[in-house]
Design an enzyme around this catalytic site. Sequence first.
Site, PDB file in Angstrom:
ATOM      1  N   GLN A  43      52.952  66.585  -9.363  1.00 42.46           N
ATOM      2  CA  GLN A  43      52.104  66.389  -8.180  1.00 42.46           C
ATOM      3  C   GLN A  43      52.722  66.957  -6.910  1.00 42.46           C
ATOM      4  O   GLN A  43      52.014  67.294  -5.966  1.00 42.46           O
ATOM      5  CB  GLN A  43      51.752  64.904  -7.980  1.00 42.46           C
ATOM      6  N   GLY A  46      51.744  70.530  -5.160  1.00 39.29           N
ATOM      7  CA  GLY A  46      50.661  70.714  -4.200  1.00 39.29           C
ATOM      8  C   GLY A  46      50.479  69.573  -3.220  1.00 39.29           C
ATOM      9  O   GLY A  46      49.600  69.633  -2.363  1.00 39.29           O
ATOM     10  N   HIS A  47      51.286  68.518  -3.294  1.00 34.00           N
ATOM     11  CA  HIS A  47      51.087  67.327  -2.444  1.00 34.00           C
ATOM     12  C   HIS A  47      52.400  66.913  -1.812  1.00 34.00           C
ATOM     13  O   HIS A  47      52.992  65.911  -2.238  1.00 34.00           O
ATOM     14  CB  HIS A  47      50.523  66.182  -3.276  1.00 34.00           C
ATOM     15  N   PHE A  48      52.890  67.465  -0.877  1.00 29.70           N
ATOM     16  CA  PHE A  48      52.549  68.725  -0.207  1.00 29.70           C
ATOM     17  C   PHE A  48      53.755  69.626  -0.350  1.00 29.70           C
ATOM     18  O   PHE A  48      54.874  69.129  -0.291  1.00 29.70           O
ATOM     19  CB  PHE A  48      52.217  68.470   1.258  1.00 29.70           C
ATOM     20  N   ILE A  53      54.913  64.063  -0.754  1.00 31.22           N
ATOM     21  CA  ILE A  53      54.579  62.643  -0.641  1.00 31.22           C
ATOM     22  C   ILE A  53      53.893  62.227  -1.942  1.00 31.22           C
ATOM     23  O   ILE A  53      53.004  62.930  -2.430  1.00 31.22           O
ATOM     24  CB  ILE A  53      53.637  62.378   0.553  1.00 31.22           C
TER      25      ILE A  53
END
EC number: 4.2.1.59
Length: 144
Positions: A43, A46-48, A53
């Site tokens: 994750q 892309g987050h972020f 986070i």
Amino acid sequence: MEINEIKEYLPHRYPFLLVDRVLEIKPGEFIAGVKNITYNEPQFTGHFPDHPIMPGVLIIEAMAQVAGILGFVTTGKKPADGYTYYLAGTDKVRFKKPVVPGDQLRLEAEIVTDKRGIWKFACRALVDGNVVCSAEILTAERRL
């Protein structure tokens, strides 16, 4: 409870198994477990990218997974017996602080009610003793 035993109670697998260890369990009452947050998790791509986070929905899912373990242990059932717990709802969800790689997320769930296979849990996620998320989580026990 170590990871191999956790896998007996949860049907989830990588990358969606979000409980690394169960620290304490009192059947019919309470469970505490941990999820170690690492930068290598998918994750964070892309987050972020420049400010990783842990997505809030994954914190909720992690709390639901420990709640599911508590439900299974309380009833004496396992997925191998043909049962599962589905996340059926959330209420009063609050995010208080971001969770980042390097954090250890303590996951707690307490049984509030159990009526005809619908379970309500009071859940919290903590980092370093501080609450980062709280929620009421509903799960539904289902025979597969």
